[in-house]
Design a protein around this motif. Structure first.
Motif, PDB file in Angstrom:
ATOM      1  N   UNK A   4      49.320  47.450  65.713  1.00 24.31           N
ATOM      2  CA  UNK A   4      49.012  47.180  67.126  1.00 24.31           C
ATOM      3  C   UNK A   4      47.949  46.102  67.272  1.00 24.31           C
ATOM      4  N   UNK A   5      47.880  45.560  68.478  1.00 23.97           N
ATOM      5  CA  UNK A   5      46.750  44.709  68.851  1.00 23.97           C
ATOM      6  C   UNK A   5      45.948  45.508  69.871  1.00 23.97           C
ATOM      7  N   UNK A   6      44.670  45.693  69.596  1.00 27.08           N
ATOM      8  CA  UNK A   6      43.863  46.645  70.369  1.00 27.08           C
ATOM      9  C   UNK A   6      43.133  46.064  71.561  1.00 27.08           C
ATOM     10  N   UNK A   7      43.455  44.848  71.946  1.00 25.81           N
ATOM     11  CA  UNK A   7      42.721  44.260  73.086  1.00 25.81           C
ATOM     12  C   UNK A   7      43.732  43.716  74.084  1.00 25.81           C
ATOM     13  N   UNK A   8      43.792  44.333  75.243  1.00 26.26           N
ATOM     14  CA  UNK A   8      44.771  43.934  76.265  1.00 26.26           C
ATOM     15  C   UNK A   8      44.250  42.752  77.083  1.00 26.26           C
ATOM     16  N   UNK A   9      45.042  41.720  77.137  1.00 28.90           N
ATOM     17  CA  UNK A   9      44.711  40.558  77.963  1.00 28.90           C
ATOM     18  C   UNK A   9      45.777  40.459  79.054  1.00 28.90           C
ATOM     19  N   UNK A  10      45.333  40.166  80.255  1.00 22.15           N
ATOM     20  CA  UNK A  10      46.280  39.956  81.349  1.00 22.15           C
ATOM     21  C   UNK A  10      46.361  38.473  81.685  1.00 22.15           C
ATOM     22  N   UNK A  11      47.563  38.030  81.969  1.00 19.76           N
ATOM     23  CA  UNK A  11      47.745  36.636  82.372  1.00 19.76           C
ATOM     24  C   UNK A  11      47.202  36.422  83.778  1.00 19.76           C
ATOM     25  N   UNK A  50      50.674  41.919  81.952  1.00 24.35           N
ATOM     26  CA  UNK A  50      50.031  42.212  80.659  1.00 24.35           C
ATOM     27  C   UNK A  50      50.560  41.298  79.560  1.00 24.35           C
ATOM     28  N   UNK A  51      49.760  41.090  78.524  1.00 24.34           N
ATOM     29  CA  UNK A  51      50.203  40.236  77.411  1.00 24.34           C
ATOM     30  C   UNK A  51      51.475  40.808  76.803  1.00 24.34           C
ATOM     31  N   UNK A  52      52.248  39.905  76.227  1.00 22.51           N
ATOM     32  CA  UNK A  52      53.539  40.336  75.685  1.00 22.51           C
ATOM     33  C   UNK A  52      53.430  40.436  74.161  1.00 22.51           C
ATOM     34  N   UNK A  53      53.263  41.669  73.694  1.00 23.57           N
ATOM     35  CA  UNK A  53      53.111  41.892  72.258  1.00 23.57           C
ATOM     36  C   UNK A  53      54.476  42.221  71.663  1.00 23.57           C
ATOM     37  N   UNK A  54      54.944  41.365  70.772  1.00 22.52           N
ATOM     38  CA  UNK A  54      56.208  41.643  70.101  1.00 22.52           C
ATOM     39  C   UNK A  54      56.013  42.758  69.086  1.00 22.52           C
ATOM     40  N   UNK A  55      57.106  43.424  68.681  1.00 23.67           N
ATOM     41  CA  UNK A  55      56.959  44.489  67.682  1.00 23.67           C
ATOM     42  C   UNK A  55      56.412  43.957  66.364  1.00 23.67           C
TER      43      UNK A  55
END
Ligand code: MCN
Length: 786
Positions: free
Chosen positions: A81-88, A93-98
């Protein structure tokens, strides 16, 4: 100050064992019945996996298991996972691929994990891996981050334009308005070159499953074992936290690259269970480290500075494309956002700042924090702009800085940060003095007589570290709190064990943390031991990065020591039959005010455990206290680095002639260790400026700089002896007044080098790394033009 307390130049306690070759690293640990893992990695930057045939490998001698992404999915092993959510900017919300631990359906960079072979020996695992037959359909790789949004293919299906987020910070309209009326605008375009971390010890992991207890143990090269346990437990789902112990023993450097949770750690744990509990070990070969450790930096930036007629900065704006690589690594999203744009005010009073960051996927290794993480990139933007603007405005660069320095504290910047304390004039003035700036013209003339070009460049940097106040980072998208914890255990004989959630992997915590205890309790340094890096021993911890172990980790220890002292006073008062208010504690002794009654710290500790002389209904026996410390602000180390260098125009070779650094780290616990930290940081910053650069082939996505033959680390002979000085403004947000020092050199140095180099060559800009070839071409063109 005692000779071992706060401020003392104590040699590092831990170096004795390291220098004698007695360190105990993961690869030194051997468990009964252990087995070896070897990872089959993708040879392609971007390809569809059509089929994987593992039958021949399964049947090879010594092989215990061959596992693929399908097996992981079948066993419900979660992704990273990436533990820091960034919003555009549009609120999405940021788009984290698998991010599967073994590739599923597709490989996304050269080195991506395709399968693992577990065998009795490493040689058997390697040979069997050659028998795995993978059918790939190659896809166009996306390599250049600047082209990623319009790229030929998508790194992650469904993530349009390869864009993770489009984020912004600051007031666009107000910034644009300042630019519209500016008397002078300086614009630069640059790439903050991609770096490959190169800790001396490569990453390694041993996963061991105990079927009787259904319990896992992971030995790993981690900077934050508790966070590793949290992620592997709560998100990857290997086991609940109480069934997973993570041990990070001696770790030979990390520089950020060992913060993250990697596939190999998870796979070793899972594979151990798959083979019935035999331990599974893996140690990276250096070529694997080049390919698969998270890389650093890789920004493409356009930046502008608006000034008025008097050389006062009115506004700064920047647009950055940040390369995230193929997957979002553990803290990747925070680096080009909150660790970068929030520092774009530098040391200057800038009324308006606006920054846009587009984070993109490419078919390259994941990019995450690397020493400085975002702050070297910010400093580079600010300090290159400031230096260039000063030259264009024909104002002495030091004078230009002085005109714009922040002088009142606290200072609220337009980009979130509120600087708490500093004295930027003092560090600049002291650095100019130590650098013998007045003698520079004569030295330049002398170089010129020898046919050499001499230049001087400043970097008056600032950074935010001591990461970080939990509520603040939580409001910015961080998934965890960034406090630190400590436990101080006083033994009945008065010796002390400190259990800390910080993790030392080169920073000398065993010494500086013990100095704090020695100072506070008045006991000898060798009476104190520091325990870290084991989730079964240490209550909890958030680990070491963001130069936080001093300001946050030691503050937790200081708080626990306050509690120890308070309790010890109560015990001493009972034993000496005095009022608690009459007890004084100084230099390791408790005395009763106005009398000759006295007890040593060890005697009080013993009394606390014997518990004969106080009412245990009021005071619990024993002497052990814990504390959590959550800082109220970041710390803001700042300073002035001055690089003086000489260029040989015939060869392009750059020789750094002089390096002066005057830093403000608040209270210094151990100046010797701090100086070592600054030295290392400068070396890494000089490496970024002059020698290091990760290069992927644009067509194939192969890592061209995949070994030390092509990736050039700076050597001792590339560096001068450094001249260091300190300015000390106390940090008000922690009880010790400390600011972090672990990253400062790497943050300050690249801009200082490039400012000096552009000065020497008389050019406006130059790309990093400014290798001899780059410099020679510029110098030759200049000479041809003359
Ligand atoms: N210190 C001090 N006085 C101060 C500030 C710090 O005496 N005012 C001491 C501390 O007690 C600690 C050392 O200096 O012993 C560094 O403290 P700090 O700045 O708090 O940094 P951390 O201990 O949190 O270390 C992290 C930092 C980072 S972020 C990177 S990256 C980095 C660095 O440390 N990686 C390193 N230095 C490194 N050094 C080595 N050898 N190896 C790494 O991987």
């Amino acid at each position: 100050m005692t000779d071992t307390g706060i401020g003392a130049r104590v040699a590092r306690k831990e170096d004795q064992r390291f220098i004698m070759g007695k360190g105990r690293y993961v690869d030194d640990i051997h468990l009964p019945r252990e087995t070896y893992a070897y990872f089959l990695r993708s040879p392609h930057a971007h390809a569809k996996i059509d089929a994987i045939d593992t039958r021949a490998a399964q049947a090879a001698p010594g092989v215990l298991a061959v596992l693929t992404g399908e097996d992981a999915a079948a066993d419900k092993i979660g992704g990273l996972i990436c533990g820091w959510m960034i919003h555009s900017m549009d609120g999405s919300p940021m788009r984290a691929g698998p991010h599967p631990v073994l590739a599923q359906g597709k490989v996304r960079y050269v080195g991506d994990h395709v399968a693992v072979v577990v065998a009795e020996t490493l040689a058997q695992a390697k040979s069997a891996a050659e028998l795995i037959d993978v059918s790939y359909t190659e896809l166009d790789p996306v390599v250049d981050p600047a082209d990623a949004p319009g790229g030929k293919s998508l790194v992650h299906d469904g993530i349009e334009r390869n864009t993770v987020f489009e984020w912004s910070l600051g007031n666009k309209d107000a910034t644009d308005a300042e630019f519209a009326k500016a008397a002078h605008v300086t614009k630069l375009e640059f790439r903050n070159n991609r770096l490959i971390p190169n800790a001396i010890e490569p990453r390694a992991a041993i996963g061991a499953y105990d079927p009787a207890e259904e319990h896992f143990t992971l030995y790993t090269t981690s900077q934050n074992p508790h966070v590793a346990r949290l992620v592997i437990s709560a998100f990857v789902g290997i086991a609940p936290e109480h069934k997973l112990r993570v041990i990070a023993p001696d770790v030979g450097g990390g520089f950020g690259s060992k913060i993250f949770i990697y596939a190999e750690e998870v796979v070793c744990l899972w594979a151990s269970k798959r083979i019935g509990g035999r331990p599974v070990r893996w140690t990276a070969e250096r070529s694997e480290s080049f390919l698969c450790d998270a890389h650093g930096r890789d920004h493409v930036t356009t930046a502008e500075l608006a000034c008025d007629r008097d050389g006062k900065i009115r506004a700064l704006r920047a647009h950055t494309i940040a390369n995230m690589g193929a997957y979002l690594s553990t803290f990747a999203s925070s680096v080009p956002t909150y660790l970068y744009a929030t520092l774009l005010s530098g040391q200057y009073d800038i009324p308006q700042i606006y920054c846009e960051v587009d984070a993109v996927y490419t078919n390259t290794a994941p990019v995450d924090a690397y020493r400085g993480a975002g702050r070297p990139e910010a400093t580079y933007v600010v300090e290159r702009l400031v230096e260039t603007a000063a030259r264009e405005l024909k104002i002495d660069p030091a004078e230009f800085r002085r005109r714009n320095f922040i002088t009142q504290f606290p200072h609220q910047t337009p980009v979130i940060m509120a600087y708490d304390a500093g004295d930027y004039h003092a560090s600049l003035n002291r650095a100019l003095e130590l650098a013998d700036f007045n003698g520079f013209a004569a030295r330049k003339a002398e170089s010129s007589r020898r046919g050499k070009l001499r230049g001087i460049g400043y970097s008056t940097y600032i950074e935010a570290c001591g990461i970080a106040p939990s509520a603040a980072v939580g409001s910015l998208g961080c998934g965890v709190g960034l406090w630190e914890s400590a436990e101080v255990r006083v033994n009945p004989v008065g010796t002390v064990e400190v259990l800390t959630g910080s993790h030392s992997h080169g920073q000398g915590h065993e010494t500086t943390f013990a100095q704090l205890v020695s100072d506070r309790l008045g006991i000898a340094l060798d009476q104190v031991s520091i325990v870290h890096g084991d989730t079964d021993k240490v209550q909890f911890g958030m680990g070491t990065y963001g130069s936080r172990s001093g300001a946050v980790g030691m503050s937790a220890i200081a708080k626990a020591l306050d509690k120890i002292e308070a309790k010890a006073r109560k015990v001493a008062a009972h034993v000496m039959e005095a009022a608690e208010g009459d007890i004084e504690f100084r230099n390791g002794s408790f005395t009763v005010k106005g009398t000759d009654r006295k007890m040593g710290f060890g005697e009080v500790a013993l009394a606390a455990y014997v518990a004969h002389k106080f009412p245990t209904s009021e005071i619990e026996p024993g002497l052990k206290e814990g504390a959590f410390h959550d800082p109220t602000n970041f710390t803001f180390p700042a300073g002035c680095h001055i690089c003086e260098l000489e260029v040989d125009p015939e060869t392009g070779v750059v020789t750094i002639a002089k390096w002066t650094a005057v830093d403000d780290f608040g209270t210094l616990i151990n100046p010797l260790i701090v100086e070592g930290q600054v030295h290392g940081g400068i070396a890494q910053g000089v490496g970024q400026a002059l020698t290091e650069g990760a290069i992927y082939d644009e067509e194939s996505g192969q890592l061209i700089t995949g070994s030390y033959m092509d990736y050039c680390m700076p050597r001792a002979s590339d560096l001068p002896s450094f001249t260091l000085g300190f300015v000390e403004t106390r940090c008000p947000s922690n009880p010790l007044g400390m600011k972090g020092c672990g990253e400062a050199g790497a943050i300050a140095a690249p801009a200082a080098v490039m400012n000096a180099l552009t000065d020497a060559l008389g050019v406006r800009d130059l790309p990093m790394p400014a290798t001899p070839q780059v410099v020679w071409e510029v110098a030759s063109a200049r000479q041809a033009a003359e």
